[in-house]
Design a protein around this motif. Sequence first.
Motif, short mmCIF file in Angstrom:
data_model
loop_
_atom_site.label_atom_id
_atom_site.label_comp_id
_atom_site.label_asym_id
_atom_site.label_seq_id
_atom_site.Cartn_x
_atom_site.Cartn_y
_atom_site.Cartn_z
N UNK A 292 -17.22 42.09 -25.40
CA UNK A 292 -18.07 41.62 -24.29
C UNK A 292 -19.43 41.17 -24.78
N UNK A 293 -19.62 41.17 -26.10
CA UNK A 293 -20.96 40.84 -26.64
C UNK A 293 -21.18 39.34 -26.78
N UNK A 294 -20.13 38.59 -27.14
CA UNK A 294 -20.29 37.15 -27.37
C UNK A 294 -20.36 36.38 -26.05
N UNK A 295 -20.94 35.19 -26.12
CA UNK A 295 -20.94 34.26 -24.99
C UNK A 295 -19.81 33.27 -25.22
N UNK A 296 -18.83 33.21 -24.32
CA UNK A 296 -17.65 32.39 -24.53
C UNK A 296 -17.73 31.10 -23.72
#
Length: 386
Positions: free
Chosen positions: A296-300
């Motif tokens: 859930x840390x990255x921006x997709x």
Amino acid sequence: MRILFDARFTRTDHHDGISRYGASLIAALAATDDVVMLISDRRQLALLPEVPHVLINSPLSPAELFVAARINRLEPDVVVCPMQTMGSWGRRYPLVLTLHDLIYYQNPAPPSFLPLPVRALWRLYHLAYWPQRLLLDRADVVATISATTAELMRRHRLTRRPVLLVGNAPQPTRRRRDPAAPRSASLLYMGSFMPYKNVETIVRAMEALPGHTLHLLSRISPARRSELEALVPAAGRVVFHDGVTDAEYEDLLGGSTALVTLSRAEGYGLPLIEAMAAGTPVIASDIPIFREVGGTAALFVDPDDPGALADAVRSLDDPGRWAEASRAGLEQAATYSWAESADQLRDACRRAVGEFTRRRTPRPFRASSRASSRASFRASSGRSGP
């Protein structure tokens, strides 16, 4: 346990993904186990830990067909190869082979550093799945670096052998970013420039990001550089570094806004976890492997939409959003370590020893069992007598 690790895929000048994977596992394993490396070029030792080694043939040599005869004489408890192509004919030892990904079935262009005959075989090899099955079924255990790849292997029925996870991990970083510290409007891309990496979309996105600079860090051929330079928007700023040292990479990560990657396929995506370990936010294409690694840390974002990438970058202009992404990345990166990966590999080695022993232990043949089977057949068929 005496582990013979095939380090012949180590580069001689700078690490690529597989080279670093192998070297890092060797270093972590050697802390607790008796590890010996196989090398094919003494220059590889500059990028490997100080572990005993044996010099043998290149893995790309015709002699690879008979390499097991040489390894048999070394009497290892188990052999580990970070690829799936190691020769195994006539082996008398447990063997762990590794499959990193299935990228080249959908993207058949081979790595450019391979010799021309090997590149031709590479293309032929990836026209169907059955050659891969033949290679993997020569092992006692098959390792892979992600749950995403393990699922693809299951879906395509690539092996009858046990498939175990031996994950990738970031290198220990000397510093972690202070979320409150100032940062530059720099975006970083670390990775190759093969077509499936989709660097074109990143370059096109710079048209909507005035004031930001895209740094392309990896080595690049003159022809590929010309192709990408032709796509740079008039107002876009793109810097070609053509390779950076580990120290330069760490310095750039320490001051940039984000690391970006819009790859359409990956086996793992090591730059993502490296950036997060430094506290640098990550913007990545929305594909299963990046969801696994980035959590859930990255921006997709949609890899086909330059505007979506630009929107994600602009969202990080807000200091609170940037600090949130930085902290989340640090937490996600902390879930990976080479020590844990070494534990996974140690388990895979033990399993390989068990599988090797089981398959090579003859089943006892008992005459009484055979006679009992005949009697049962006669009874069920209504026959009697001999």
